[in-house]
Write a protein that holds these residues in place. Structure first.
Motif, mmCIF file in Angstrom:
data_model
loop_
_atom_site.group_PDB
_atom_site.id
_atom_site.type_symbol
_atom_site.label_atom_id
_atom_site.label_comp_id
_atom_site.label_asym_id
_atom_site.label_seq_id
_atom_site.Cartn_x
_atom_site.Cartn_y
_atom_site.Cartn_z
ATOM 1 N N PHE A 2 0.829 -1.206 0.000
ATOM 2 C CA PHE A 2 0.000 0.000 0.000
ATOM 3 C C PHE A 2 0.864 1.257 0.000
ATOM 4 N N LYS A 3 1.981 1.214 0.736
ATOM 5 C CA LYS A 3 2.880 2.365 0.813
ATOM 6 C C LYS A 3 3.452 2.696 -0.564
ATOM 7 N N ILE A 4 3.873 1.679 -1.303
ATOM 8 C CA ILE A 4 4.461 1.892 -2.625
ATOM 9 C C ILE A 4 3.406 2.427 -3.594
ATOM 10 N N SER A 6 0.695 4.153 -2.798
ATOM 11 C CA SER A 6 0.363 5.536 -2.445
ATOM 12 C C SER A 6 1.489 6.490 -2.849
ATOM 13 N N GLU A 7 2.751 6.076 -2.675
ATOM 14 C CA GLU A 7 3.872 6.900 -3.122
ATOM 15 C C GLU A 7 3.849 7.063 -4.640
ATOM 16 N N GLU A 54 11.759 1.895 -7.491
ATOM 17 C CA GLU A 54 11.705 1.063 -6.283
ATOM 18 C C GLU A 54 12.207 -0.354 -6.565
#
Length: 76
Positions: A2-4, A6-7, A54
């Motif tokens: 989720f973090k990736i 959202s980023e 990433e």
């Protein structure tokens, strides 16, 4: 994960915003169908580019190198 995502979404919107600003400064005639496709392309470029950066570890490499140089400057 989720973090990736959202980023990547935030980076996509930043690229979209910068692209629209640059286009508004350089283009005089505006076609709405053309602009919609370009806006989608700008967003997807930023979104996908973030995943590639990433995945390849470029972000971690840059951050580690930058942090290491600051620590050396601080302690030396």
């Amino acid at each position: 994960m989720f973090k990736i995502i959202s980023e990547a979404t935030i980076i996509g919107f930043i690229v979209l915003l910068l692209g629209r600003i640059i286009m508004s400064l350089t283009l005089k005639k505006k076609d709405k169908k053309y602009l919609m496709k370009i806006n989608i392309a700008f967003f997807l470029t930023g979104f996908i580019l973030h995943f590639i950066i990433e995945y390849l570890g470029i972000n971690c490499w840059y951050c580690d190198k930058k942090c290491a140089s600051r620590i050396c400057n601080f302690t030396g």
